[in-house]
Design a protein around this motif. Structure first.
Motif, PDB file in Angstrom:
ATOM      1  N   LYS A 237       0.830  -1.205   0.000  1.00 16.05           N
ATOM      2  CA  LYS A 237       0.000   0.000   0.000  1.00 16.05           C
ATOM      3  C   LYS A 237       0.870   1.263   0.000  1.00 16.05           C
ATOM      4  O   LYS A 237       0.661   2.183  -0.801  1.00 16.05           O
ATOM      5  CB  LYS A 237      -0.921  -0.010   1.217  1.00 16.05           C
ATOM      6  CG  LYS A 237      -1.819   1.223   1.349  1.00 16.05           C
ATOM      7  CD  LYS A 237      -2.731   1.072   2.555  1.00 16.05           C
ATOM      8  CE  LYS A 237      -3.694   2.248   2.675  1.00 16.05           C
ATOM      9  NZ  LYS A 237      -3.016   3.495   3.046  1.00 16.05           N
ATOM     10  N   LEU A 238       1.865   1.311   0.886  1.00 14.74           N
ATOM     11  CA  LEU A 238       2.720   2.488   0.994  1.00 14.74           C
ATOM     12  C   LEU A 238       3.600   2.664  -0.237  1.00 14.74           C
ATOM     13  O   LEU A 238       3.882   3.791  -0.660  1.00 14.74           O
ATOM     14  CB  LEU A 238       3.595   2.385   2.257  1.00 14.74           C
ATOM     15  CG  LEU A 238       2.835   2.485   3.585  1.00 14.74           C
ATOM     16  CD1 LEU A 238       3.759   2.144   4.754  1.00 14.74           C
ATOM     17  CD2 LEU A 238       2.241   3.878   3.764  1.00 14.74           C
ATOM     18  N   SER A 239       4.035   1.571  -0.820  1.00 14.27           N
ATOM     19  CA  SER A 239       4.867   1.644  -2.026  1.00 14.27           C
ATOM     20  C   SER A 239       4.123   2.296  -3.178  1.00 14.27           C
ATOM     21  O   SER A 239       4.707   3.039  -3.973  1.00 14.27           O
ATOM     22  CB  SER A 239       5.331   0.246  -2.441  1.00 14.27           C
ATOM     23  OG  SER A 239       6.171  -0.316  -1.468  1.00 14.27           O
ATOM     24  N   MET A 240       2.829   2.037  -3.271  1.00 17.38           N
ATOM     25  CA  MET A 240       2.013   2.656  -4.316  1.00 17.38           C
ATOM     26  C   MET A 240       1.791   4.136  -4.025  1.00 17.38           C
ATOM     27  O   MET A 240       1.853   4.975  -4.931  1.00 17.38           O
ATOM     28  CB  MET A 240       0.670   1.930  -4.432  1.00 17.38           C
ATOM     29  CG  MET A 240       0.776   0.507  -4.951  1.00 17.38           C
ATOM     30  SD  MET A 240      -0.838  -0.314  -5.028  1.00 17.38           S
ATOM     31  CE  MET A 240      -1.699   0.724  -6.194  1.00 17.38           C
ATOM     32  N   GLN A 241       1.551   4.476  -2.760  1.00 16.75           N
ATOM     33  CA  GLN A 241       1.260   5.863  -2.402  1.00 16.75           C
ATOM     34  C   GLN A 241       2.459   6.781  -2.588  1.00 16.75           C
ATOM     35  O   GLN A 241       2.318   7.932  -2.999  1.00 16.75           O
ATOM     36  CB  GLN A 241       0.786   5.937  -0.948  1.00 16.75           C
ATOM     37  CG  GLN A 241      -0.618   5.428  -0.725  1.00 16.75           C
ATOM     38  CD  GLN A 241      -1.051   5.594   0.719  1.00 16.75           C
ATOM     39  OE1 GLN A 241      -0.230   5.753   1.609  1.00 16.75           O
ATOM     40  NE2 GLN A 241      -2.346   5.558   0.960  1.00 16.75           N
ATOM     41  N   TYR A 242       3.646   6.278  -2.262  1.00 17.40           N
ATOM     42  CA  TYR A 242       4.829   7.139  -2.264  1.00 17.40           C
ATOM     43  C   TYR A 242       5.735   6.924  -3.467  1.00 17.40           C
ATOM     44  O   TYR A 242       6.910   7.299  -3.435  1.00 17.40           O
ATOM     45  CB  TYR A 242       5.627   6.928  -0.971  1.00 17.40           C
ATOM     46  CG  TYR A 242       4.993   7.592   0.228  1.00 17.40           C
ATOM     47  CD1 TYR A 242       5.199   8.939   0.506  1.00 17.40           C
ATOM     48  CD2 TYR A 242       4.164   6.868   1.084  1.00 17.40           C
ATOM     49  CE1 TYR A 242       4.606   9.553   1.606  1.00 17.40           C
ATOM     50  CE2 TYR A 242       3.571   7.470   2.192  1.00 17.40           C
ATOM     51  CZ  TYR A 242       3.801   8.813   2.443  1.00 17.40           C
ATOM     52  OH  TYR A 242       3.215   9.410   3.522  1.00 17.40           O
ATOM     53  N   HIS A 243       5.191   6.368  -4.517  1.00 16.31           N
ATOM     54  CA  HIS A 243       6.010   6.208  -5.719  1.00 16.31           C
ATOM     55  C   HIS A 243       6.370   7.599  -6.249  1.00 16.31           C
ATOM     56  O   HIS A 243       5.503   8.452  -6.434  1.00 16.31           O
ATOM     57  CB  HIS A 243       5.255   5.414  -6.786  1.00 16.31           C
ATOM     58  CG  HIS A 243       6.154   4.902  -7.871  1.00 16.31           C
ATOM     59  ND1 HIS A 243       6.680   5.726  -8.847  1.00 16.31           N
ATOM     60  CD2 HIS A 243       6.639   3.666  -8.103  1.00 16.31           C
ATOM     61  CE1 HIS A 243       7.441   5.017  -9.643  1.00 16.31           C
ATOM     62  NE2 HIS A 243       7.441   3.763  -9.219  1.00 16.31           N
ATOM     63  N   PRO A 244       7.662   7.865  -6.491  1.00  9.35           N
ATOM     64  CA  PRO A 244       8.100   9.204  -6.928  1.00  9.35           C
ATOM     65  C   PRO A 244       7.397   9.727  -8.176  1.00  9.35           C
ATOM     66  O   PRO A 244       7.227  10.938  -8.332  1.00  9.35           O
ATOM     67  CB  PRO A 244       9.599   9.006  -7.187  1.00  9.35           C
ATOM     68  CG  PRO A 244       9.987   7.894  -6.260  1.00  9.35           C
ATOM     69  CD  PRO A 244       8.807   6.958  -6.256  1.00  9.35           C
ATOM     70  N   ASP A 245       6.969   8.841  -9.066  1.00 11.03           N
ATOM     71  CA  ASP A 245       6.305   9.283 -10.295  1.00 11.03           C
ATOM     72  C   ASP A 245       4.996  10.015 -10.008  1.00 11.03           C
ATOM     73  O   ASP A 245       4.546  10.838 -10.812  1.00 11.03           O
ATOM     74  CB  ASP A 245       6.033   8.089 -11.210  1.00 11.03           C
ATOM     75  CG  ASP A 245       7.300   7.554 -11.856  1.00 11.03           C
ATOM     76  OD1 ASP A 245       8.344   8.236 -11.757  1.00 11.03           O
ATOM     77  OD2 ASP A 245       7.254   6.459 -12.439  1.00 11.03           O
ATOM     78  N   LYS A 246       4.372   9.729  -8.863  1.00  8.29           N
ATOM     79  CA  LYS A 246       3.083  10.346  -8.549  1.00  8.29           C
ATOM     80  C   LYS A 246       3.204  11.805  -8.141  1.00  8.29           C
ATOM     81  O   LYS A 246       2.199  12.511  -8.061  1.00  8.29           O
ATOM     82  CB  LYS A 246       2.370   9.539  -7.452  1.00  8.29           C
ATOM     83  CG  LYS A 246       1.925   8.159  -7.925  1.00  8.29           C
ATOM     84  CD  LYS A 246       0.947   7.521  -6.958  1.00  8.29           C
ATOM     85  CE  LYS A 246       0.380   6.220  -7.519  1.00  8.29           C
ATOM     86  NZ  LYS A 246      -0.634   5.612  -6.642  1.00  8.29           N
ATOM     87  N   VAL A 247       4.426  12.253  -7.847  1.00  9.65           N
ATOM     88  CA  VAL A 247       4.624  13.663  -7.480  1.00  9.65           C
ATOM     89  C   VAL A 247       5.645  14.324  -8.406  1.00  9.65           C
ATOM     90  O   VAL A 247       6.200  15.362  -8.083  1.00  9.65           O
ATOM     91  CB  VAL A 247       5.073  13.799  -6.009  1.00  9.65           C
ATOM     92  CG1 VAL A 247       3.972  13.372  -5.068  1.00  9.65           C
ATOM     93  CG2 VAL A 247       6.349  13.007  -5.739  1.00  9.65           C
ATOM     94  N   SER A 248       5.878  13.731  -9.571  1.00 10.09           N
ATOM     95  CA  SER A 248       6.882  14.265 -10.496  1.00 10.09           C
ATOM     96  C   SER A 248       6.547  15.678 -10.956  1.00 10.09           C
ATOM     97  O   SER A 248       7.443  16.490 -11.224  1.00 10.09           O
ATOM     98  CB  SER A 248       7.044  13.340 -11.701  1.00 10.09           C
ATOM     99  OG  SER A 248       5.815  13.212 -12.405  1.00 10.09           O
ATOM    100  N   HIS A 249       5.245  16.010 -11.031  1.00 12.60           N
ATOM    101  CA  HIS A 249       4.833  17.328 -11.501  1.00 12.60           C
ATOM    102  C   HIS A 249       5.111  18.422 -10.481  1.00 12.60           C
ATOM    103  O   HIS A 249       5.017  19.613 -10.801  1.00 12.60           O
ATOM    104  CB  HIS A 249       3.332  17.317 -11.833  1.00 12.60           C
ATOM    105  CG  HIS A 249       2.449  16.980 -10.676  1.00 12.60           C
ATOM    106  ND1 HIS A 249       2.430  15.723 -10.096  1.00 12.60           N
ATOM    107  CD2 HIS A 249       1.567  17.725  -9.970  1.00 12.60           C
ATOM    108  CE1 HIS A 249       1.567  15.715  -9.100  1.00 12.60           C
ATOM    109  NE2 HIS A 249       1.043  16.917  -8.992  1.00 12.60           N
ATOM    110  N   LEU A 250       5.466  18.041  -9.254  1.00  7.08           N
ATOM    111  CA  LEU A 250       5.744  19.035  -8.211  1.00  7.08           C
ATOM    112  C   LEU A 250       7.194  19.503  -8.213  1.00  7.08           C
ATOM    113  O   LEU A 250       7.532  20.452  -7.518  1.00  7.08           O
ATOM    114  CB  LEU A 250       5.404  18.460  -6.830  1.00  7.08           C
ATOM    115  CG  LEU A 250       3.951  18.019  -6.620  1.00  7.08           C
ATOM    116  CD1 LEU A 250       3.770  17.492  -5.213  1.00  7.08           C
ATOM    117  CD2 LEU A 250       2.994  19.177  -6.898  1.00  7.08           C
ATOM    118  N   GLY A 251       8.056  18.835  -8.967  1.00  7.00           N
ATOM    119  CA  GLY A 251       9.455  19.240  -9.026  1.00  7.00           C
ATOM    120  C   GLY A 251      10.379  18.183  -8.444  1.00  7.00           C
ATOM    121  O   GLY A 251       9.952  17.275  -7.712  1.00  7.00           O
TER     122      GLY A 251
END
Length: 279
Positions: A237-251
């Motif tokens: 569950k945590l691995s899916m939530q914190y995958h770096p690709d999910k926040v790539s648009h933030l910088g």
């Protein structure tokens, strides 16, 4: 709360001053005589200091504008809201101290690895946030309506990082962080995971033994003694939530936050995998 990019500074003010001086003193010859008088009376040095200060301010504003222009709108808006929320945190007791300011700057410099141009930008955002009267609820509403669940987790991570830079985290700030999590519709499980991780990190006495194991459970959001099936479920569950690709648009800096979180999650899971497979 509308985010407005900082424009490149102009030079209309300095040209106006020069024109007025020339007009008032009767042209270039009179201006030269006046400068000579200032030089011999010591006021020329004062004017040089003023000019140097103005030149440095011009340079800083130019660097801020150039940096903002190089980033995405999502990134700029995220940092803008983050700074405003953290400033509102600091102002909750009616004061904004030098120590709180330095704590915020250290956070951006060392935790997010901001360079000098980025720090100039953050200082400008902090200055504007201190003068802004937008309330915390309005800021959080905009954040919730703008960003998905994963960026909200990043925000909560950063809020707890700020809180736990203090030797004794204030109870009112911990309560406020929990209320922020509720307002942003972050699950109680995820909120407890983040808070417990920073609590154990601050309290840990060594990198091995029972204390370390308690922290690994906290990183995965589990109570001490959870079995391996629960550990594996929490890890996925945590691995899916914190995958770096999910926040790539933030910088890049917020991708690094997610990457650091993933390292902690992997470290905790590897510890339990080794323990249960060799137990």
């Amino acid at each position: 709360m509308v985010y407005r990019r900082h424009n490149q500074p102009g030079c209309g003010g300095c040209l106006l001053v020069i024109g007025l001086v020339l007009l008032a003193t009767g042209g270039a010859p009179a201006l030269l005589n006046f400068l000579g008088f200032l030089f011999f009376t010591g006021l020329f040095g004062v004017l040089l200091l003023i000019a140097a200060f103005w030149g440095f301010s011009f340079y800083i504003q130019s660097r801020i504008s150039s940096y903002e222009a190089s980033q995405t709108e999502s990134h700029n808006r995220f940092v803008h809201l983050l700074v405003n929320i953290l400033v509102k945190f600091a102002q909750a007791d009616g004061h904004f101290t030098k120590m709180e300011l330095q704590t915020m700057l250290n956070f951006f410099q060392y935790n997010l690895r901001y360079n000098q141009d980025q720090i100039y930008w953050v200082k400008q955002l902090i200055k504007e946030a201190r003068e802004d009267e937008t309330g915390m609820e309005e800021l959080l509403t905009e954040f919730k309506n703008t960003f998905a669940y994963e960026p909200r987790l990043i925000l909560l991570e950063l809020v707890y990082q700020i809180i736990y830079t203090k030797q004794h985290p204030p109870a009112n700030e911990l309560t406020q962080a929990r209320n922020i999590a509720i307002f942003l519709q972050i699950s109680a499980y995820d909120q407890r995971t983040i808070e417990a991780k920073y609590m154990y990190r601050q309290r840990q006495e060594a990198a091995t033994g029972v204390r370390a194991e308690e922290q690994y459970y906290a990183v995965l959001g589990l109570d001490t003694g959870a079995d391996f099936a629960e550990i594996k479920k929490a890890y996925r569950k945590l691995s899916m939530q914190y995958h770096p690709d999910k926040v790539s648009h933030l910088g890049e800096e917020f991708q690094r936050v997610a990457e650091e979180k993933m390292k902690e999650i992997n470290q905790a899971y590897d510890y339990f995998k080794h323990k249960f497979n060799n137990g």
